[in-house]
Design an enzyme around this catalytic site. Sequence first.
Site, PDB file in Angstrom:
ATOM      1  CG  ASP A  40      53.975 131.572  99.861  1.00 35.83           C
ATOM      2  OD1 ASP A  40      53.957 130.406  99.417  1.00 35.83           O
ATOM      3  OD2 ASP A  40      54.679 131.898 100.822  1.00 35.83           O
ATOM      4  CG  ASP A  67      56.771 129.697  95.813  1.00 32.95           C
ATOM      5  OD1 ASP A  67      56.767 130.912  96.109  1.00 32.95           O
ATOM      6  OD2 ASP A  67      56.934 128.803  96.658  1.00 32.95           O
ATOM      7  CG  ASP A 117      60.942 119.528 100.117  1.00 29.94           C
ATOM      8  OD1 ASP A 117      60.121 119.535  99.179  1.00 29.94           O
ATOM      9  OD2 ASP A 117      60.848 120.286 101.106  1.00 29.94           O
TER      10      ASP A 117
END
Length: 457
Positions: free
Chosen positions: A51, A53, A147
């Site tokens: 997907d 973002d 992260d």
Amino acid sequence: MTIPRAEHSVSRAQISENALRVLHRLRDAGYAALLVGGCVRDLMLGREPKDFDVVTDARPEEIRKLFHNARIIGRRFRLVHVRFGREIIEVATFRAAAHDVAGDVPATDPETGEPIEEEETESVGAEVPPADQNIFGTQEEDALRRDFTVNALYYNIRDFGVIDYVGGVQDLRAGLLRVIGDPETRFREDPVRMLRAVRFAAKLGFNLAPGTEEPIRELAPLLLDVPPARMFEEVLKLFHGGAALKTYELLRHYGLFEYLFPQTEEALTHEDGGFPITLVPRALENTDARVNADRPVTPAFLFAALLWEPMRLRLPHYHLQGKTAHDAQNFAADDVIREQLTRVSIPRRFSVPMREIWFMQDRLTRRNGRQASQMIEHPRFRAAYDFLLLRAESGEATHELADWWTRFQAVSADERRGMIAALGPGEGGGAERPGGGKRRRRRRRRKSGQHVPAGQG
Ligand code: ATP
Ligand code: MG
């Protein structure tokens, strides 16, 4: 650092049209507009992103005003979902590290999987932050709170450059997952990052950077603090991402698995007749094959496989109490599920069919009269049959039984009658209890060749 258009492989042709629409509209309205996270990472690696973002300096309300098909969602922080038919483009505002950084995944309803809308969130949890806890930041701050370095790359729609604040491009080339900042601090902030490290390593074939790897074993117990509902979502990503077997091996290697499925970990230490239990890895292998062939998978089958051995180990306890086989299975299933829910929630819409898959294992041994014909009409038959194949492959059920059902499905009604008649009178009543009873172990797995296992749907 910006890698100019000519020096990286990301091209607009690989980006979803809807994501491009969103980027262009934001840019044309004068806002920053970039792709970020997994999609940039995957595009740089020549993989197809799951997907797209988008991040921007526009605030959620400003974003919403630009699109008629947009709604603000989120609980820990607000972001905007722009919907185009089935595709949703997530648009977030740059933000700095907040004290509550529990990931970018907006809260979803555990029953429906739908994102929870902003207005509905007040009742959901205790730690619902008010909107002003939404701490916006600069683009660089936005990179630093992510992260891993390879997850913090931005693709800028203004000049088509890739922006890298943290050495992500270099790590991408070296195949390394490296926590941004101090690994121990970042894992303590959000222990799920340890699971994410393993998931990406398995999926991308990367290694963990030494500093990233080092604290994991010791910090693994922090997973006990993660709410079971969030763990459920992570478990699905871990095991339905197409690299479940590798993920499972790494989870065990790093001492994480026992905090997800303690009963399974415990069961794995029991050997069965001197042979290691292979049903779980086989199930995961099947799941990977299905995912990679774009065939459907269901959490019911996954959890049935992961918890089957613990459930079986519980059975003798109830048999000794004199319970019937049926009741013993029910009690054992209750025990195992109850215990599991303290770590990873399993929505009822999956635990109910999971139990059916289990209970049908016993019924599959009873084939006389009309029983077999009724069985194949059962909505869960296909999954239960696939589960039986798995058990046969692991040496726990007989190949004869599995092969019988394979044939039974393939032949005409006449031949089916013949097959049942040929069973003889002895085959009536649960000769092969899933609790033990008549069990077979084969030193070498027979190559049965015929099956396309795990019709999990
Ligand atoms: P996938 O291919 O699985 O979607 P992804 O990297 O896009 O991988 P997401 O969970 O979709 O993973 O998250 C999008 C981005 O948000 C990540 O790339 C990362 O930059 C950031 N992110 C997600 N979860 C966390 C977290 N727990 N802590 C910090 N940053 C996170
Ligand atoms: Mg993603």
